[in-house]
Design a protein around this motif. Structure first.
Motif, PDB file in Angstrom:
ATOM      1  N   PRO A 177       0.824  -1.209   0.000  1.00 33.34           N
ATOM      2  CA  PRO A 177       0.000   0.000   0.000  1.00 33.34           C
ATOM      3  C   PRO A 177       0.864   1.268   0.000  1.00 33.34           C
ATOM      4  N   GLU A 178       0.395   2.289  -0.678  1.00 34.80           N
ATOM      5  CA  GLU A 178       1.147   3.535  -0.771  1.00 34.80           C
ATOM      6  C   GLU A 178       1.335   4.201   0.585  1.00 34.80           C
ATOM      7  N   GLU A 179       0.418   3.967   1.528  1.00 36.01           N
ATOM      8  CA  GLU A 179       0.533   4.609   2.835  1.00 36.01           C
ATOM      9  C   GLU A 179       1.682   4.042   3.675  1.00 36.01           C
ATOM     10  N   TRP A 180       2.242   2.911   3.273  1.00 35.85           N
ATOM     11  CA  TRP A 180       3.400   2.359   3.970  1.00 35.85           C
ATOM     12  C   TRP A 180       4.610   3.165   3.531  1.00 35.85           C
ATOM     13  N   GLN A 181       5.080   4.026   4.392  1.00 36.42           N
ATOM     14  CA  GLN A 181       6.162   4.946   4.053  1.00 36.42           C
ATOM     15  C   GLN A 181       7.544   4.391   4.406  1.00 36.42           C
ATOM     16  N   CYS A 182       7.662   3.109   4.608  1.00 39.41           N
ATOM     17  CA  CYS A 182       8.955   2.539   4.966  1.00 39.41           C
ATOM     18  C   CYS A 182       9.520   1.727   3.805  1.00 39.41           C
ATOM     19  N   GLU A 183      10.781   1.410   3.904  1.00 38.57           N
ATOM     20  CA  GLU A 183      11.457   0.644   2.859  1.00 38.57           C
ATOM     21  C   GLU A 183      10.928  -0.789   2.841  1.00 38.57           C
ATOM     22  N   GLN A 184      10.623  -1.287   1.642  1.00 37.79           N
ATOM     23  CA  GLN A 184      10.059  -2.626   1.473  1.00 37.79           C
ATOM     24  C   GLN A 184      10.978  -3.458   0.592  1.00 37.79           C
ATOM     25  N   GLN A 185      11.032  -4.748   0.856  1.00 40.13           N
ATOM     26  CA  GLN A 185      11.826  -5.645   0.034  1.00 40.13           C
ATOM     27  C   GLN A 185      11.192  -7.038   0.054  1.00 40.13           C
ATOM     28  N   LEU A 186      11.286  -7.728  -1.084  1.00 43.53           N
ATOM     29  CA  LEU A 186      10.803  -9.101  -1.195  1.00 43.53           C
ATOM     30  C   LEU A 186      12.015  -9.986  -1.457  1.00 43.53           C
ATOM     31  N   ALA A 187      12.340 -10.842  -0.504  1.00 42.11           N
ATOM     32  CA  ALA A 187      13.475 -11.756  -0.623  1.00 42.11           C
ATOM     33  C   ALA A 187      12.925 -13.132  -0.988  1.00 42.11           C
ATOM     34  N   LEU A 188      13.169 -13.564  -2.220  1.00 43.29           N
ATOM     35  CA  LEU A 188      12.658 -14.860  -2.670  1.00 43.29           C
ATOM     36  C   LEU A 188      13.494 -15.989  -2.096  1.00 43.29           C
ATOM     37  N   ARG A 189      12.854 -17.105  -1.779  1.00 40.95           N
ATOM     38  CA  ARG A 189      13.546 -18.259  -1.198  1.00 40.95           C
ATOM     39  C   ARG A 189      13.418 -19.513  -2.068  1.00 40.95           C
ATOM     40  N   THR A 190      12.188 -19.887  -2.452  1.00 36.85           N
ATOM     41  CA  THR A 190      12.017 -21.094  -3.258  1.00 36.85           C
ATOM     42  C   THR A 190      10.955 -20.888  -4.326  1.00 36.85           C
ATOM     43  N   ILE A 191      11.069 -21.707  -5.360  1.00 40.80           N
ATOM     44  CA  ILE A 191      10.042 -21.789  -6.393  1.00 40.80           C
ATOM     45  C   ILE A 191       9.906 -23.273  -6.696  1.00 40.80           C
ATOM     46  N   CYS A 192       8.682 -23.789  -6.648  1.00 43.76           N
ATOM     47  CA  CYS A 192       8.509 -25.228  -6.844  1.00 43.76           C
ATOM     48  C   CYS A 192       7.189 -25.524  -7.549  1.00 43.76           C
ATOM     49  N   LEU A 193       7.148 -26.695  -8.122  1.00 43.08           N
ATOM     50  CA  LEU A 193       5.945 -27.150  -8.811  1.00 43.08           C
ATOM     51  C   LEU A 193       5.029 -27.868  -7.829  1.00 43.08           C
ATOM     52  N   GLY A 194       3.729 -27.751  -8.064  1.00 42.89           N
ATOM     53  CA  GLY A 194       2.758 -28.470  -7.259  1.00 42.89           C
ATOM     54  C   GLY A 194       2.686 -29.920  -7.702  1.00 42.89           C
ATOM     55  N   GLU A 195       2.061 -30.744  -6.883  1.00 40.23           N
ATOM     56  CA  GLU A 195       1.989 -32.184  -7.172  1.00 40.23           C
ATOM     57  C   GLU A 195       1.176 -32.499  -8.417  1.00 40.23           C
ATOM     58  N   MET A 196       0.286 -31.604  -8.822  1.00 44.15           N
ATOM     59  CA  MET A 196      -0.546 -31.838 -10.004  1.00 44.15           C
ATOM     60  C   MET A 196       0.064 -31.268 -11.299  1.00 44.15           C
ATOM     61  N   ALA A 197       1.280 -30.751 -11.236  1.00 51.18           N
ATOM     62  CA  ALA A 197       1.917 -30.158 -12.412  1.00 51.18           C
ATOM     63  C   ALA A 197       2.214 -31.233 -13.455  1.00 51.18           C
ATOM     64  N   ARG A 198       1.884 -30.925 -14.719  1.00 53.48           N
ATOM     65  CA  ARG A 198       2.168 -31.855 -15.819  1.00 53.48           C
ATOM     66  C   ARG A 198       3.657 -31.871 -16.124  1.00 53.48           C
ATOM     67  N   ASP A 199       4.122 -32.964 -16.739  1.00 48.02           N
ATOM     68  CA  ASP A 199       5.541 -33.091 -17.086  1.00 48.02           C
ATOM     69  C   ASP A 199       5.838 -32.276 -18.340  1.00 48.02           C
ATOM     70  N   GLU A 200       5.903 -30.969 -18.143  1.00 49.26           N
ATOM     71  CA  GLU A 200       6.211 -30.022 -19.209  1.00 49.26           C
ATOM     72  C   GLU A 200       7.069 -28.920 -18.599  1.00 49.26           C
ATOM     73  N   PHE A 201       7.661 -28.106 -19.441  1.00 50.88           N
ATOM     74  CA  PHE A 201       8.452 -26.994 -18.930  1.00 50.88           C
ATOM     75  C   PHE A 201       7.529 -25.897 -18.419  1.00 50.88           C
ATOM     76  N   HIS A 202       7.826 -25.414 -17.216  1.00 47.70           N
ATOM     77  CA  HIS A 202       7.100 -24.318 -16.591  1.00 47.70           C
ATOM     78  C   HIS A 202       8.102 -23.167 -16.457  1.00 47.70           C
ATOM     79  N   VAL A 203       7.877 -22.081 -17.170  1.00 50.12           N
ATOM     80  CA  VAL A 203       8.790 -20.940 -17.157  1.00 50.12           C
ATOM     81  C   VAL A 203       8.123 -19.785 -16.418  1.00 50.12           C
ATOM     82  N   VAL A 204       8.797 -19.309 -15.371  1.00 43.96           N
ATOM     83  CA  VAL A 204       8.306 -18.164 -14.601  1.00 43.96           C
ATOM     84  C   VAL A 204       9.252 -16.999 -14.864  1.00 43.96           C
ATOM     85  N   GLU A 205       8.653 -15.846 -15.155  1.00 45.78           N
ATOM     86  CA  GLU A 205       9.449 -14.651 -15.399  1.00 45.78           C
ATOM     87  C   GLU A 205       8.986 -13.537 -14.466  1.00 45.78           C
ATOM     88  N   ILE A 206       9.870 -12.548 -14.274  1.00 41.14           N
ATOM     89  CA  ILE A 206       9.516 -11.397 -13.447  1.00 41.14           C
ATOM     90  C   ILE A 206       9.585 -10.138 -14.292  1.00 41.14           C
TER      91      ILE A 206
END
Length: 169
Positions: free
Chosen positions: A32-61
């Motif tokens: 939210p814009e009203e949060w006037q403090c420094e914010q950061q998102l530190a990523l840790r893991t990225i994983c597929l769910g158990e129902m994911a098909r055997d295909e390439f899954h590409v995630v971009e930012i």
């Protein structure tokens, strides 16, 4: 006065996560814009769910820092090859958009949302430091483990005799 402000800032860390799939292939992390403090998102893991098909899954930012930017691939996952990746050192400043470019998911992204909060007054900060000091004292008085010595040697000797008996059989 700047040293007083910086001393009263304390990082607050919250667990964060999102899911990308064919139903929802994009997620934007913003604060939210009203949060006037420094914010950061530190990523840790990225994983597929158990129902994911055997295909390439590409995630971009896509970072929303000034002007149009082209997407940056974050991870390419496939259940039979690489179902999970650890993302150490990936720290982003919001807003940031995650997009499932290929694959149907589900793909789970997790990390920590860190913000620098400066809401504490001097009185509250001193009380917290006193509480922390009180909590540390009992830990110092905990009994020490008995030194390793004869007990380990006896255990190793018994193990050796058992292995010798097994070899004879």
């Amino acid at each position: 006065m700047e040293s007083i402000d910086s001393k009263s800032e304390k990082p607050v860390s919250m667990i964060w996560g999102c899911e990308l799939s064919s139903e929802r292939d994009s997620y934007t992390f913003q604060v939210p814009e009203e949060w006037q403090c420094e914010q950061q998102l530190a990523l840790r893991t990225i994983c597929l769910g158990e129902m994911a098909r055997d295909e390439f899954h590409v995630v971009e930012i896509v970072l929303a820092e000034g002007g149009a930017r082209s997407p940056v691939p974050l991870a390419t996952l496939k259940p039979s090859v690489l179902p999970m990746a650890t993302l150490m050192g990936v720290e982003l400043t919001p807003p940031v958009t995650f997009h499932l470019r290929a694959g149907s998911g589900p793909v789970y992204i997790s990390g920590q949302h860190v913000s620098m909060m400066s809401n504490l007054s001097w009185d509250e900060e001193e009380e917290e430091e006193e509480e922390d000091a009180e909590e540390e004292e009992p830990a110092e008085e905990s009994p020490k483990k008995p030194p390793k010595g004869q007990d380990d040697k006896k255990g190793n000797a018994a193990k050796k005799r058992r292995l010798e008996k097994e070899d004879e059989l």
